[in-house]
Design a protein around this motif. Structure first.
Motif, PDB file in Angstrom:
ATOM      1  N   GLY A  67       0.837  -1.192   0.000  1.00  0.00           N
ATOM      2  CA  GLY A  67       0.000   0.000   0.000  1.00  0.00           C
ATOM      3  C   GLY A  67       0.869   1.238   0.000  1.00  0.00           C
ATOM      4  O   GLY A  67       2.002   1.232  -0.493  1.00  0.00           O
ATOM      5  N   LYS A  68       0.346   2.314   0.564  1.00  0.00           N
ATOM      6  CA  LYS A  68       1.092   3.573   0.664  1.00  0.00           C
ATOM      7  C   LYS A  68       1.982   3.494   1.900  1.00  0.00           C
ATOM      8  O   LYS A  68       1.501   3.580   3.024  1.00  0.00           O
ATOM      9  CB  LYS A  68       0.141   4.754   0.735  1.00  0.00           C
ATOM     10  CG  LYS A  68      -0.641   4.956  -0.542  1.00  0.00           C
ATOM     11  CD  LYS A  68      -1.530   6.166  -0.465  1.00  0.00           C
ATOM     12  CE  LYS A  68      -2.264   6.359  -1.775  1.00  0.00           C
ATOM     13  NZ  LYS A  68      -3.118   7.544  -1.741  1.00  0.00           N
TER      14      LYS A  68
ATOM     15  N   LEU B 271       2.137   2.305   7.321  1.00  0.00           N
ATOM     16  CA  LEU B 271       1.204   2.570   6.223  1.00  0.00           C
ATOM     17  C   LEU B 271       0.529   3.917   6.438  1.00  0.00           C
ATOM     18  O   LEU B 271       0.234   4.295   7.581  1.00  0.00           O
ATOM     19  CB  LEU B 271       0.131   1.483   6.163  1.00  0.00           C
ATOM     20  CG  LEU B 271       0.587   0.097   5.741  1.00  0.00           C
ATOM     21  CD1 LEU B 271      -0.517  -0.925   5.981  1.00  0.00           C
ATOM     22  CD2 LEU B 271       0.997   0.105   4.272  1.00  0.00           C
ATOM     23  N   SER B 272       0.258   4.610   5.351  1.00  0.00           N
ATOM     24  CA  SER B 272      -0.398   5.916   5.471  1.00  0.00           C
ATOM     25  C   SER B 272      -1.783   5.796   6.107  1.00  0.00           C
ATOM     26  O   SER B 272      -2.232   6.720   6.778  1.00  0.00           O
ATOM     27  CB  SER B 272      -0.484   6.613   4.117  1.00  0.00           C
ATOM     28  OG  SER B 272      -1.266   5.870   3.227  1.00  0.00           O
ATOM     29  N   GLU B 273      -2.437   4.662   5.944  1.00  0.00           N
ATOM     30  CA  GLU B 273      -3.767   4.477   6.539  1.00  0.00           C
ATOM     31  C   GLU B 273      -3.720   4.392   8.067  1.00  0.00           C
ATOM     32  O   GLU B 273      -4.748   4.504   8.728  1.00  0.00           O
ATOM     33  CB  GLU B 273      -4.445   3.232   5.964  1.00  0.00           C
ATOM     34  CG  GLU B 273      -3.739   1.938   6.293  1.00  0.00           C
ATOM     35  CD  GLU B 273      -4.208   0.771   5.438  1.00  0.00           C
ATOM     36  OE1 GLU B 273      -4.438  -0.304   6.017  1.00  0.00           O
ATOM     37  OE2 GLU B 273      -4.336   0.939   4.218  1.00  0.00           O
ATOM     38  N   ASP B 274      -2.523   4.213   8.637  1.00  0.00           N
ATOM     39  CA  ASP B 274      -2.380   4.142  10.089  1.00  0.00           C
ATOM     40  C   ASP B 274      -2.026   5.489  10.723  1.00  0.00           C
ATOM     41  O   ASP B 274      -1.756   5.569  11.921  1.00  0.00           O
ATOM     42  CB  ASP B 274      -1.320   3.101  10.472  1.00  0.00           C
ATOM     43  CG  ASP B 274      -1.821   1.675  10.252  1.00  0.00           C
ATOM     44  OD1 ASP B 274      -3.024   1.430  10.477  1.00  0.00           O
ATOM     45  OD2 ASP B 274      -1.018   0.824   9.846  1.00  0.00           O
TER      46      ASP B 274
END
Length: 129
Positions: free
Chosen positions: A11-12, A25-28
């Protein structure tokens, strides 16, 4: 010491600026409003491929915290810190979370953040989180 197992993220990804080891991860990301000596820093729910240093009490912009430095397992560079305990009730949301300094990591698009002249030199914590 033993064999080192490194987690590969998909992912990112934020990675170590020096050795490219995956860190988060950017989602974190919980918050992008944190600051450190070198400028911006991001608060993450979860980071991987790090070792945690000794706990210590630090006075930060938002009060006294028990923190520990976070080191990249790939190259040993300090990449941020983790909050072990917050002494102020309003800061308890930080406990168990980690901050990665943007100056020490590469962003999801491979970009590096460079320290700015406006960087806060006095402390390392969030701006009115």
């Amino acid at each position: 010491m033993g064999r080192l197992f490194v987690v590969t993220l998909e992912g990112k990804i934020y990675s170590c600026k020096y050795c490219r080891t995956h860190l988060a991860l950017s989602e974190d990301i919980v918050s992008k409003s944190f600051h450190c000596r070198h400028g911006k820093a991001y608060l993450f729910n979860k980071v991987v491929n790090v070792t945690i240093g000794e706990k210590e009490e630090r006075m930060m912009i938002t009060g006294m915290h028990t923190v520990a430095d976070v080191f990249c397992v790939g190259c040993g560079s300090i990449v941020g810190w983790t909050y072990e305990a917050a002494h102020e009730k309003s800061q308890k949301y930080k406990e168990g979370k980690s901050v990665l300094e943007r100056f020490k990591v590469s962003g999801p698009d491979g970009s590096n953040y460079w320290a700015t002249h406006e960087a806060h030199v006095s402390g390392s914590d969030a701006d009115d989180a």
